[in-house]
Design an enzyme around this catalytic site. Structure first.
Site, PDB file in Angstrom:
ATOM      1  CB  THR A  27      -1.041  -0.087   1.152  1.00 42.33           C
ATOM      2  OG1 THR A  27      -0.300   0.296   2.434  1.00 42.33           O
ATOM      3  CG2 THR A  27      -1.617  -1.227   1.359  1.00 42.33           C
ATOM      4  CB  ALA A  56       1.610  -0.311   6.410  1.00 43.92           C
ATOM      5  CB  VAL A  82       7.877  -0.207   8.206  1.00 42.95           C
ATOM      6  CG1 VAL A  82       7.906   1.419   8.320  1.00 42.95           C
ATOM      7  CG2 VAL A  82       7.160  -0.644   9.648  1.00 42.95           C
ATOM      8  CE  LYS A  83       5.768   1.250  -0.389  1.00 42.89           C
ATOM      9  NZ  LYS A  83       4.537   1.258  -1.455  1.00 42.89           N
ATOM     10  CG  LEU A  84      11.030   3.643   6.529  1.00 39.97           C
ATOM     11  CD1 LEU A  84      12.024   3.163   7.203  1.00 39.97           C
ATOM     12  CD2 LEU A  84      10.082   4.483   7.218  1.00 39.97           C
TER      13      LEU A  84
END
Length: 217
Positions: A27, A56, A82-84
């Site tokens: 996402t 996310a 976790v998306k960074l």
């Protein structure tokens, strides 16, 4: 190669996941905005549909805030990644989260040296945007091959997650380039099943079968 869905449409995700072919979901803030629902609610629901990684994305720009957001997102479910963003601050936060055992998907990658830095920062996934590169006249699938060569040479365990997929041809190119995963919009995912010769062949087989007057059951 793992196949992920790039979507927050839980009805579509549930439908396509029923095929047994969906390995995860990605996402981003734009998709969350389109859903019109609270982010935590959407991510939690998706994590209940698929067992694999669900990315996310944090929205902070400074590493300390990214760390805080990342920890919060990781608490939603065990399969959250976790998306960074691939920025200096993003990679600092990536290293911090990775040290805590939180998996990170580093996104918005457009060069092989960026991918090298992400791997050194401990990223679980790197997301090269091959469609956007192609849109600007660059070689998106070629970037996947470059990253694959670098990771294999130095033994990096970061998985290459081909992103910004526009068509089944992009999925084919990602597979041939050695990508570990591809994240695919639902419409493109549905197109993976299709070929005009499959339809034509099936029509011919069924026509011949009906002419026999037989029934299997």
């Amino acid at each position: 190669m793992q196949l992920f869905l790039d979507s927050t449409d839980t009805a579509l995700i549930r439908d396509l996941a029923s095929t047994g072919l969906v390995d995860g979901v990605t996402t981003n803030p734009s998709l969350i905005a389109q859903s019109g629902r609270p982010m935590a609610q959407v991510i939690a629901e998706i994590c209940g549909i698929v067992e694999g990684p669900v990315s996310a994305e944090a929205v902070a720009l400074e590493a300390p805030a990214m760390l805080a957001e990342g920890r919060h997102l990781a608490e939603i479910a065990a399969n959250v990644v976790v998306k960074l963003p691939l920025t200096r601050e993003g990679l600092i936060a990536c290293a911090g989260l990775a040290a805590e055992g939180i998996r990170v998907n580093v996104t918005l990658c457009f060069s092989a040296v960026q991918a090298l830095l992400a791997a050194k920062a401990g990223a679980a996934f790197i997301s090269p945007f091959i469609g956007r590169l192609d849109d600007h006249g660059a070689d998106g699938p070629g970037l996947l091959s470059e990253i694959r060569a670098i990771y294999d040479t130095y033994g990096f365990e970061t998985e290459i997650l081909a992103a910004s997929i526009r068509s089944p041809e992009h999925v084919r190119a990602a597979a041939l380039a050695g990508a570990d995963c591809a994240t695919i919009p639902p419409k493109v995912f549905a197109d993976l099943f299709k070929h005009p010769l499959t339809d034509k062949g099936l029509e011919s087989f069924l026509s011949d079968w009906r002419a026999t007057g037989q029934s299997i059951l």
